[in-house]
Design a protein around this motif. Structure first.
Motif, PDB file in Angstrom:
ATOM      1  N   SER A 290      -1.988  17.128   8.989  1.00 53.61           N
ATOM      2  CA  SER A 290      -3.285  16.482   9.267  1.00 53.61           C
ATOM      3  C   SER A 290      -3.834  15.700   8.082  1.00 53.61           C
ATOM      4  O   SER A 290      -4.798  14.956   8.212  1.00 53.61           O
ATOM      5  CB  SER A 290      -4.308  17.537   9.698  1.00 53.61           C
ATOM      6  OG  SER A 290      -4.473  18.507   8.676  1.00 53.61           O
ATOM      7  N   VAL A 291      -3.241  15.863   6.913  1.00 52.84           N
ATOM      8  CA  VAL A 291      -3.711  15.189   5.702  1.00 52.84           C
ATOM      9  C   VAL A 291      -2.594  14.269   5.206  1.00 52.84           C
ATOM     10  O   VAL A 291      -1.450  14.703   5.057  1.00 52.84           O
ATOM     11  CB  VAL A 291      -4.136  16.176   4.613  1.00 52.84           C
ATOM     12  CG1 VAL A 291      -4.606  15.437   3.364  1.00 52.84           C
ATOM     13  CG2 VAL A 291      -5.222  17.100   5.131  1.00 52.84           C
ATOM     14  N   THR A 292      -2.937  13.017   4.942  1.00 53.49           N
ATOM     15  CA  THR A 292      -1.941  12.063   4.455  1.00 53.49           C
ATOM     16  C   THR A 292      -1.878  12.090   2.941  1.00 53.49           C
ATOM     17  O   THR A 292      -2.766  12.605   2.259  1.00 53.49           O
ATOM     18  CB  THR A 292      -2.274  10.650   4.933  1.00 53.49           C
ATOM     19  OG1 THR A 292      -3.538  10.257   4.371  1.00 53.49           O
ATOM     20  CG2 THR A 292      -2.352  10.589   6.450  1.00 53.49           C
TER      21      THR A 292
ATOM     22  N   ASP B 182       0.709   6.377   5.525  1.00 51.16           N
ATOM     23  CA  ASP B 182       0.342   7.322   6.596  1.00 51.16           C
ATOM     24  C   ASP B 182       1.211   8.568   6.627  1.00 51.16           C
ATOM     25  O   ASP B 182       1.139   9.376   7.551  1.00 51.16           O
ATOM     26  CB  ASP B 182       0.411   6.608   7.947  1.00 51.16           C
ATOM     27  CG  ASP B 182       1.790   6.024   8.206  1.00 51.16           C
ATOM     28  OD1 ASP B 182       2.603   6.003   7.258  1.00 51.16           O
ATOM     29  OD2 ASP B 182       2.072   5.616   9.355  1.00 51.16           O
TER      30      ASP B 182
ATOM     31  N   SER C  53       2.360  12.258   5.860  1.00 47.16           N
ATOM     32  CA  SER C  53       1.566  13.475   5.624  1.00 47.16           C
ATOM     33  C   SER C  53       2.127  14.279   4.454  1.00 47.16           C
ATOM     34  O   SER C  53       3.233  14.020   3.961  1.00 47.16           O
ATOM     35  CB  SER C  53       1.553  14.351   6.877  1.00 47.16           C
ATOM     36  OG  SER C  53       2.856  14.801   7.165  1.00 47.16           O
TER      37      SER C  53
ATOM     38  N   GLY D  67      -3.986   8.770  -3.410  1.00 49.65           N
ATOM     39  CA  GLY D  67      -4.306   7.336  -3.602  1.00 49.65           C
ATOM     40  C   GLY D  67      -3.035   6.508  -3.616  1.00 49.65           C
ATOM     41  O   GLY D  67      -2.200   6.598  -2.709  1.00 49.65           O
TER      42      GLY D  67
ATOM     43  N   ASP E 170       0.818  -1.231   0.000  1.00 52.54           N
ATOM     44  CA  ASP E 170       0.000   0.000   0.000  1.00 52.54           C
ATOM     45  C   ASP E 170       0.841   1.265   0.000  1.00 52.54           C
ATOM     46  O   ASP E 170       0.389   2.346   0.380  1.00 52.54           O
ATOM     47  CB  ASP E 170      -0.934   0.021   1.212  1.00 52.54           C
ATOM     48  CG  ASP E 170      -0.191  -0.177   2.514  1.00 52.54           C
ATOM     49  OD1 ASP E 170       1.025  -0.440   2.460  1.00 52.54           O
ATOM     50  OD2 ASP E 170      -0.813   0.003   3.589  1.00 52.54           O
TER      51      ASP E 170
ATOM     52  N   ALA F 270      -1.971   9.430   1.044  1.00 54.71           N
ATOM     53  CA  ALA F 270      -2.927   8.471   0.466  1.00 54.71           C
ATOM     54  C   ALA F 270      -4.297   9.093   0.313  1.00 54.71           C
ATOM     55  O   ALA F 270      -5.037   8.778  -0.633  1.00 54.71           O
ATOM     56  CB  ALA F 270      -2.986   7.219   1.352  1.00 54.71           C
ATOM     57  N   GLN F 271      -4.663   9.977   1.247  1.00 58.02           N
ATOM     58  CA  GLN F 271      -5.969  10.613   1.142  1.00 58.02           C
ATOM     59  C   GLN F 271      -6.052  11.519  -0.086  1.00 58.02           C
ATOM     60  O   GLN F 271      -7.132  11.691  -0.662  1.00 58.02           O
ATOM     61  CB  GLN F 271      -6.256  11.433   2.406  1.00 58.02           C
ATOM     62  CG  GLN F 271      -6.444  10.582   3.648  1.00 58.02           C
ATOM     63  CD  GLN F 271      -6.621  11.440   4.905  1.00 58.02           C
ATOM     64  OE1 GLN F 271      -6.454  12.651   4.877  1.00 58.02           O
ATOM     65  NE2 GLN F 271      -6.929  10.767   6.025  1.00 58.02           N
ATOM     66  N   LYS F 272      -4.972  12.086  -0.513  1.00 61.02           N
ATOM     67  CA  LYS F 272      -4.983  13.018  -1.647  1.00 61.02           C
ATOM     68  C   LYS F 272      -4.608  12.337  -2.962  1.00 61.02           C
ATOM     69  O   LYS F 272      -5.184  12.628  -4.000  1.00 61.02           O
ATOM     70  CB  LYS F 272      -4.001  14.175  -1.385  1.00 61.02           C
ATOM     71  CG  LYS F 272      -4.516  15.186  -0.359  1.00 61.02           C
ATOM     72  CD  LYS F 272      -5.701  15.973  -0.905  1.00 61.02           C
ATOM     73  CE  LYS F 272      -6.158  17.062   0.040  1.00 61.02           C
ATOM     74  NZ  LYS F 272      -7.339  17.775  -0.503  1.00 61.02           N
TER      75      LYS F 272
END
Length: 514
Positions: free
Chosen positions: A489-491, A430, A432, A497, A406, A493-495
């Motif tokens: 606060s933002v990883t 994970d 950031s 993929g 991942d 992967a969240q932005k």
């Protein structure tokens, strides 16, 4: 005859004391020298004054008495050299004194003083005052009728009562009253009388280097009207007086006024109408005003003009020389003033230039100090930044192994200023966005190109205190375009993929842009 020079004045009779006072007021001679001269003149004030100004000749009375008392004898006269020299000096001094013009005194009338008796005395004298007024009202018509009697036939008491002075006024008001009465009696005329007192007219003539023509009239005199109508107001005389080339100031006075009467006494006026010409006599004194011409009694217009013209022609060259001297002094004074002004202006310009230089030097010093402080601040900031980069490079997580399924794979296009080109790296899911920014910031420390950079990386450094790092670039995606901020606060992967392409863009500081 004769007496000691230290004669006590109290031993003189009242008449002789009055004569002594009149003589000293005119001549200004010391009392010790004045008394013998008055004694030699039989206490005649006019003769003594003439002897003082014209020189004292041989005393015929004294010579006659000496001839009677002494036995005539023949004796040879032996004169020494010293006696001869002193005789010549005394003779020259006598001639010089005889040629001097009579002084023109400056007459300042005394201010009128009103004395008010105490109320008790006024109350006691009130009956006498009433009786006096009654008698005065009874005799006033008689005095008015007797005033038409010629002056030579008037009784002494009547002449004294008619010569009583009028109410004393200020000099300017007295001059105005004289002009009004003159115009009322003799009509309109072209003469311009001085508007002020005799002292002010004398001062004006001295200051402006002009001739002062003083005219004194007495209404009681029989020749006054004829003199004014036929001589003073004659067109030729008026034109001569008003000619600007003659520089004449005219002052007139009525001897019934206190000021004009005082002028007549000071100028030794013996006959009316009286005219005299006064001017500055520089040869006799730099500030001395002298009487250069006297005209007493009625004269014809031609004689009047001839006398005044002769005096003007005699003393005008002296006034012209003084006027030229004053003009030269004024020119020198003006030139000196202009030089001083030019010097002050030049000094002010030099002071302004010096001030501007000081201000420019101070501004340059201030700019240099500010630049030095800014350079020192930039240097400290750069040191803190490098310390932070070395510390942050030690805290970046290593790249995940290939076995980590991942992991997020990012392709970063570095900016041209960095010279790194395209960089590919895998990040933990994970991690950031701030970790991506830190990776790009510390890339040269993580992957050094030479031993020097490797030594900087191996040098351990702690996190700097009171320092907040700001990134000078930003990271964005290409399609679709999106700018990612360095946040923890933002990883990734969240932005992104599983992966994505990112570009690095340098930020331009506003100050650098300006």
């Amino acid at each position: 005859m004769a007496s000691d020079n230290a004669l006590d004045i109290a031993q003189l009779s009242p008449e002789r004391q009055q004569a002594l006072q009149q003589y000293t007021d005119v001549t200004g001679q010391e009392i010790t020298d004045a008394i013998p001269l008055l004694e030699r003149s039989q206490w005649n004030v006019q003769i003594a004054i003439a002897k003082f100004f014209d020189g004292e000749g041989p005393d015929l009375v004294a010579e006659a008495q000496a001839a009677q008392n002494e036995v005539p004898r023949v004796a040879g006269r032996h004169e020494t050299l010293q006696e001869t020299v002193w005789s010549d000096i005394a003779q020259q001094a006598g001639l010089h004194r005889a040629n001097r013009t009579p002084p023109a005194p400056r007459v300042v009338p005394a201010r009128p003083v009103t004395y008010q008796a105490p109320s008790l005395i006024s109350l006691l004298l009130s009956p006498f005052r009433v009786v006096l007024r009654v008698f005065a009202s009874l005799f006033r018509p008689i005095i008015y009728i007797l005033s038409f009697i010629p002056q030579s036939l008037r009784p002494n008491a009547l002449a004294t009562s008619l010569r009583k002075s009028r109410r004393s006024l200020l000099p300017k008001e007295t001059a105005g009253r004289f002009r009004r009465e003159f115009e009322e009696l003799y009509g309109a005329h072209d003469l311009t009388f001085f508007d002020g007192g005799h002292a002010q007219a004398l001062d004006t003539a001295k200051k402006d280097l002009k001739f002062l023509l003083t005219i004194l009239i007495s209404p009681e005199h029989d020749d006054t009207d004829s003199f004014i109508k036929d001589t003073l107001l004659d067109p030729e005389v008026v034109a001569f007086i008003n000619d600007p080339a003659n520089n004449i100031i005219v002052w007139g006075g009525n001897v019934l006024d206190p000021e004009a009467y005082q002028v007549s006494m000071e100028y030794m006026c013996t006959k009316f109408p009286f005219s005299c010409l006064v001017c500055l006599t520089p040869k006799e004194g730099s500030t001395r005003m002298g009487i250069v011409k006297r005209i007493a009694g009625p004269v014809s217009p031609s004689v009047f003009i001839a006398g005044i013209r002769g005096a003007i022609e005699k003393y005008a060259p002296d006034l012209d020389s003084v006027r030229a001297e004053r003009a030269a002094q004024d020119m020198t004074r003006n030139l000196r003033s202009e030089q001083d002004s030019a010097y002050e202006r030049s000094l002010a310009i030099d002071r302004e230039r010096a001030r501007q230089k000081r201000e420019a030097a101070a501004a340059a010093a201030e700019a240099e100090r500010r630049a030095r402080e800014e350079a020192e601040a930039a240097e400290r900031k750069e040191k803190l930044r490098q310390q932070w980069r070395r510390w942050r490079a030690t805290t970046i997580a290593p790249e995940p192994d290939v076995s980590v399924k991942d992991a997020v794979r990012l392709a970063l296009n570095m900016s041209q200023s960095s010279g790194r080109g395209r960089v590919t790296r895998r990040f933990a899911p994970d991690a950031s966005l701030e970790d991506v920014y830190a990776f790009v910031e510390c890339y040269d420390l993580l992957y050094p190109e030479n031993e020097e950079e490797r030594g900087d990386v191996e040098e351990t450094a702690g996190k700097p205190d009171d320092y907040e790092h700001k990134y000078a670039f930003r990271i964005a995606s290409v399609m679709p375009r999106e700018v990612f901020e360095p946040t923890v606060s933002v990883t990734i992967a969240q932005k992104m993929g599983r992966g994505g392409n990112l570009i690095m863009e340098d930020l331009v500081d506003e100050e650098d842009e300006e």
